[in-house]
Design a protein around this motif. Structure first.
Motif, short mmCIF file in Angstrom:
data_model
loop_
_atom_site.label_atom_id
_atom_site.label_comp_id
_atom_site.label_asym_id
_atom_site.label_seq_id
_atom_site.Cartn_x
_atom_site.Cartn_y
_atom_site.Cartn_z
N ARG A 287 -3.56 3.96 -5.13
CA ARG A 287 -4.14 3.20 -4.00
C ARG A 287 -5.39 2.52 -4.52
NH1 ARG A 287 -2.78 3.83 1.69
NH2 ARG A 287 -4.09 2.37 2.84
N TYR B 237 7.25 0.04 -4.76
CA TYR B 237 6.60 -0.41 -3.53
C TYR B 237 7.60 -0.33 -2.38
CZ TYR B 237 2.90 -2.20 -6.57
OH TYR B 237 1.89 -2.31 -7.49
N GLY C 40 6.71 -1.05 1.06
CA GLY C 40 6.25 -1.75 2.27
C GLY C 40 7.33 -2.65 2.84
N SER D 150 6.72 4.81 -3.23
CA SER D 150 7.63 5.94 -3.34
C SER D 150 7.67 6.40 -4.80
CB SER D 150 9.03 5.53 -2.88
OG SER D 150 9.94 6.59 -3.07
N ILE E 160 -4.84 10.83 3.69
CA ILE E 160 -4.50 9.85 2.66
C ILE E 160 -5.54 9.85 1.55
CG2 ILE E 160 -4.21 7.38 2.19
CD1 ILE E 160 -2.96 7.08 4.93
N GLN F 86 2.33 5.97 -8.66
CA GLN F 86 1.74 5.79 -7.33
C GLN F 86 0.21 5.68 -7.47
OE1 GLN F 86 3.73 9.26 -5.31
NE2 GLN F 86 3.86 7.78 -3.66
N LYS G 249 0.82 -1.21 0.00
CA LYS G 249 0.00 0.00 0.00
C LYS G 249 0.86 1.26 0.00
CE LYS G 249 -4.07 -2.08 2.12
NZ LYS G 249 -5.02 -2.08 3.25
N THR G 250 2.05 1.16 0.59
CA THR G 250 2.94 2.32 0.61
C THR G 250 3.85 2.29 -0.62
OG1 THR G 250 4.50 1.08 1.99
CG2 THR G 250 2.93 2.52 3.11
#
Length: 236
Positions: free
Chosen positions: A128, A83, A85, A12, A56, A126, A9-10
């Motif tokens: 989500r 990614y 994470g 860069s 977010i 990026q 989910k995180t």
């Protein structure tokens, strides 16, 4: 052997890691459809749909707009680097040699609700996304339903190209992106579970599981392991 990891989910949009080359995601057009779907929601709706805080949710709304704009090429990174994470921190592509990246490109796949199935060096933006998000103006109920028919053949074919053994290190929900019964029928599937003794019982501790998945994927890539029986699975 092919390794399957879940996306994180995180993410860069900046990195000092220099891969030997980059590739384009196979399902870039489908990702555009996902961006259009998600951009139709307000920040408040995204907060509920994605189960995130207001900050977010606002960032996600902006990311979808950027994805659909002429600036969509800005901030892209290869998936294995984008990614950020815990799994990918432990995979640690910053230490990969050129040959490691080349091996990973053939022996690692990353699931994504947005991009479907990614090769490590596929250039991505990026985003989500969740698998249960409803898709407007579509014959499909949600992202799981949308991807299943598209990805099953690809996963099976890519795995057979490298020996027919699938080391499934993805989270359990990612199986719904595929016809998993067919995957298990046509491939040799190895799905290690990482548990920790706590209070006298074996329990799944999420943080340790993520660490173990990243370390196991790293071991396979760095040591070119083709037989899951010789893996030295981490213990916690």
């Amino acid at each position: 052997m092919l390794v399957l990891l879940s996306c994180a989910k995180t993410m860069s949009d900046k990195s000092k890691i220099k891969p030997p080359f980059v590739t384009s995601p196979k399902y870039q057009k489908e990702a555009l459809l996902m961006a259009k779907t998600m951009s139709s929601y307000s920040s408040e709706e995204l907060r509920t749909i994605l189960k995130v805080n207001p900050q977010i949710a606002a960032k996600c709304a902006l990311l979808y707009k950027i994805f659909l704009s002429e600036h969509q090429n800005e901030g892209k990174l290869p998936a294995i680097i984008a990614y950020s994470g815990l799994v990918f921190k432990k995979l640690d592509p910053s230490t990969f040699t050129k040959d490691d990246f080349l091996y990973a490109q053939d022996h690692l796949r990353i699931t994504s609700f947005f991009y479907g199935l990614l090769k490590p060096l596929d250039l991505i933006s990026q985003y989500r996304m969740e698998g249960n998000v409803e898709l407007f103006d579509s014959e499909y109920k949600n992202a799981f339903d949308f991807w299943k028919d598209k990805l099953t053949d690809e996963l099976i074919e890519d795995t057979k190209k490298v020996g027919g053994i699938l080391c499934n290190l993805a989270s359990h929900e990612m199986r719904s992106l595929f016809d998993w019964k067919r995957v298990e029928k046509e491939l040799t599937v190895f799905s290690p579970e990482f548990k920790t003794y706590k209070d006298g019982k074996l329990k799944t501790i999420v943080v340790y599981t993520k660490i173990a998945r990243g370390e196991t994927a790293r071991q396979i890539i760095k040591e070119r392991i083709e037989d899951p029986n010789i893996l030295e699975l981490p213990e916690y």
